[in-house]
Each structure stands twice: as C-alpha cells, then as structure tokens.
Scaffold this motif. Sequence first.
Motif, short mmCIF file in Angstrom:
data_model
loop_
_atom_site.label_atom_id
_atom_site.label_comp_id
_atom_site.label_asym_id
_atom_site.label_seq_id
_atom_site.Cartn_x
_atom_site.Cartn_y
_atom_site.Cartn_z
N LEU A 122 1.35 -1.28 -0.09
CA LEU A 122 -0.47 0.18 0.27
C LEU A 122 0.65 1.71 -0.03
O LEU A 122 0.60 2.43 -0.28
N LEU A 123 1.50 1.39 0.21
CA LEU A 123 3.14 2.25 0.73
C LEU A 123 4.41 2.25 -0.06
O LEU A 123 4.84 3.48 -0.01
N ASN A 124 4.10 1.62 -0.76
CA ASN A 124 5.25 1.29 -2.02
C ASN A 124 6.35 1.48 -1.33
O ASN A 124 7.52 2.36 -1.62
N ILE A 125 6.77 0.13 -0.19
CA ILE A 125 7.84 0.29 0.73
C ILE A 125 8.53 -0.98 0.71
O ILE A 125 7.46 -1.57 0.82
N THR A 126 8.93 -1.39 1.62
CA THR A 126 9.56 -2.47 1.84
C THR A 126 9.11 -3.59 3.05
O THR A 126 8.26 -2.50 3.77
N GLU A 127 8.81 -5.11 3.58
CA GLU A 127 8.29 -5.39 4.32
C GLU A 127 8.27 -4.86 5.53
O GLU A 127 8.35 -4.72 6.29
N ARG A 128 10.64 -5.02 5.12
CA ARG A 128 11.49 -4.33 6.51
C ARG A 128 10.81 -2.75 6.96
O ARG A 128 10.85 -2.66 8.20
N GLN A 129 11.01 -2.31 5.70
CA GLN A 129 10.46 -0.58 6.14
C GLN A 129 8.79 -0.43 7.35
O GLN A 129 9.02 0.25 7.78
N TYR A 130 8.46 -1.41 6.19
CA TYR A 130 7.21 -1.13 6.75
C TYR A 130 7.16 -1.91 8.40
O TYR A 130 6.42 -0.69 9.62
N GLU A 131 8.11 -3.25 8.63
CA GLU A 131 8.09 -2.83 9.59
C GLU A 131 8.54 -2.01 11.06
O GLU A 131 8.16 -2.02 12.05
N VAL A 132 9.62 -1.17 11.10
CA VAL A 132 10.13 -0.65 11.48
C VAL A 132 8.97 0.74 11.72
O VAL A 132 9.33 1.48 12.52
N LEU A 133 7.69 1.27 10.25
CA LEU A 133 7.52 1.93 10.78
C LEU A 133 6.57 1.79 11.75
O LEU A 133 6.13 2.94 12.46
N ALA A 134 5.70 0.85 11.48
CA ALA A 134 4.79 0.11 12.17
C ALA A 134 5.10 0.12 14.18
O ALA A 134 4.28 1.20 14.53
N LEU A 184 7.51 2.24 15.12
CA LEU A 184 7.79 3.57 15.51
C LEU A 184 7.05 4.01 15.56
O LEU A 184 6.59 5.05 16.87
N ALA A 185 5.82 3.88 14.57
CA ALA A 185 4.48 4.34 15.72
C ALA A 185 3.78 4.06 16.60
O ALA A 185 2.96 4.95 17.47
N ARG A 186 4.21 2.98 17.35
CA ARG A 186 3.66 2.36 18.04
C ARG A 186 4.29 2.97 19.74
O ARG A 186 4.14 2.76 20.95
N GLY A 187 5.85 3.99 19.12
CA GLY A 187 6.19 4.32 20.53
C GLY A 187 7.58 4.51 20.68
O GLY A 187 7.99 5.03 21.74
N TYR A 188 8.70 2.72 20.52
CA TYR A 188 8.95 2.17 20.02
C TYR A 188 10.30 3.01 20.10
O TYR A 188 9.85 3.45 18.59
N PRO A 189 11.23 3.56 20.79
CA PRO A 189 12.76 4.09 20.17
C PRO A 189 13.01 3.03 19.36
O PRO A 189 13.29 1.32 19.16
N ILE A 190 13.75 3.57 18.67
CA ILE A 190 14.89 2.78 17.74
C ILE A 190 15.68 1.60 17.62
O ILE A 190 15.93 0.68 17.36
N TRP A 250 0.29 -3.32 13.12
CA TRP A 250 0.46 -4.85 12.86
C TRP A 250 1.54 -5.14 14.05
O TRP A 250 2.17 -4.11 14.72
N SER A 251 1.00 -6.52 14.58
CA SER A 251 1.38 -6.47 16.54
C SER A 251 2.41 -6.89 16.86
O SER A 251 2.88 -7.38 17.86
N GLY A 252 3.46 -7.21 15.53
CA GLY A 252 5.08 -6.99 15.69
C GLY A 252 5.22 -8.31 15.44
O GLY A 252 4.80 -9.20 15.54
N PRO A 253 6.85 -8.71 15.60
CA PRO A 253 7.34 -9.97 15.21
C PRO A 253 6.77 -10.97 16.63
O PRO A 253 6.14 -10.49 17.82
N PRO A 254 6.53 -12.60 16.57
CA PRO A 254 5.82 -13.51 17.39
C PRO A 254 6.66 -13.75 18.12
O PRO A 254 6.41 -14.18 19.49
N ALA A 255 7.61 -13.59 17.94
CA ALA A 255 8.58 -13.48 19.66
C ALA A 255 9.85 -12.94 19.31
O ALA A 255 10.32 -13.12 17.84
#
Length: 279
Positions: free
Chosen positions: A198-210, A212-218, A264-269
């Motif tokens: 949808l955003l025309n980015i890679t899956e890894r980039q989406y995971e990082v953005l999701a 970050l949106a939840r408030g996690y520091p880098i 996205w709820s994040g990685p399973p483990a």
Amino acid sequence: MASILLIEQHPLLRLGLRHLLAQAHLPGDLIDIDPLAPIEPDLWLMEADLLVYGLPSDAAAGWVQLDDLCERLRPRRVLLLTERPAAALSRPALPASVRGCLHKAASAEALDAAVRLVLAGGECFPSLLLAEPASGCGDDTGTLALSGPIEPTASTTPTAPNSHPAAPVVVPLHALRGEAPAAQPAHTSETPSSGAHLLNITERQYEVLALLARGYPIKTVSRMLNISVATAKTHACTLYQRLHVRNKGEAVYVALQRGATLDWSGPPAVRPLGACQAA
C-alpha cells in the motif's frame, strides 16, 4: 477529521479507554501516548482537537505534566479524567483549554457523550461543582452538567477491552458521519506485506514504521526485529525518503492518510541479537 490524544498512566484503564474511543465511530485519529515515555512535540501531536488526560494518583506531578503538555502541544480542548473531580477542579490555575472533567469510574456511555460534546465545542463538568454546596458529602463523583451545542447521538454499546499491545499506538477512527454503528467484523491486523504494498515500501521498512508508530525507540525496534541499530536507522531514513517526509510523525501521518493502519502486532517472538549463538 478529529485528532484525539490519549494519555493515561494506569495500563488497564488506558487499554480500555483506547478500545472505547476506537469503537466510538468518530472520524479521525486516536493517538495513544505512554505518559512515562518522553513526549516530543512532533507535528502529528501538535494542536490536537482533544486531549483526553488521566490525572495520575500523584496529582502534583500530573498537574505539572498537563501544564507542560498544554504549553508544548497546544491542544485545542482537554477532557480531564480523575478519581476526584471536585479536588481537581478546585485547583486555582486550571489550564484554560480544560473543557470537561469526568470521574474515571464513569460509564462508557458518559465518556462517549463527554468526548462528543467537548469536540463539538461544549463543556462537561460534574454538576455539584456548579451548584451551591448542600452537605458535607464525601462523594464527589456527582452527575454531569453539560453545556454547549448538544446534538442527539446514538449511544455506543460498551464492549470489554480485547487484547492490545501495551505500547503507544495510533488508531484510525474510521466512520462516516450520520451512520449508526453497525456490527463490525472481527478485526485482523495489517500484515507487513499488505502494508508495504500500500505504501510502496519494503516489508522491513513497514515493520520499522509500524513499531515506531507504537512509540518504541529505535534501539527497541532493532532488538524486536533482531537487526542492528544502524540497520534500523537506515530503514527508517529510507522509508522517510520513499514517503517524502522528514520524521516519524510525518511518516505515520502520511501512512494513515494513504489508508494504512500500522496496527501490525509485531514479530511473534522477540529474541535479542546473538540469542541464536548463545542457544
């Protein structure tokens, strides 16, 4: 489109409030902020239509934080949630943007009505604070005195909070004006694959953005994705370039505007770097 900031220190109450506001069929975005994390005056937090602020048990510290938030973020209206409304509203220097006060034990219907009323430009305060004192009653929950432009709205049926991650999250409040709440299908989280497409980015980039949106520091993002901090920063910078934005706040805003939910709820483990070698 209304932008609502939610700040509540008690984790269970915070999850319940987030769930209730997300189901209130208000057009706009709900931004859930962890009050214990540093709150930076990013573009997506500035001049929100409403700040729902839960006063903590340490009221003195809570007032300091609220004054700071009103000064730095400049919310247009504030709805105060507290266990002692009478004591809260007797404060001499109440922020000018406070347009309502509600007991934390109020019903879901009362909260829904208060949010809608304050957003519409009205006010909502316990009635006993507006009337002459009648007796030495120790209960300061009171009934609500409402003023301002009131329009009849369908009440929202309270639902029990379901499972949500405990971290801050931006929740899109999708609804159409004038439509009655309908039965909603079971919600499925957005996948990195669909979000990236949808955003025309890679899956890894989406995971990082999701994340970050939840408030996690880098640093936390790098640990959750089992990548180095440098790699996480590179993904963040690249997705900012792809979305033509300058920072995390603008990236989240643009993603939501394009229809992504970033839920996205994040990685399973979550396993720290080097865990495989240590195993």
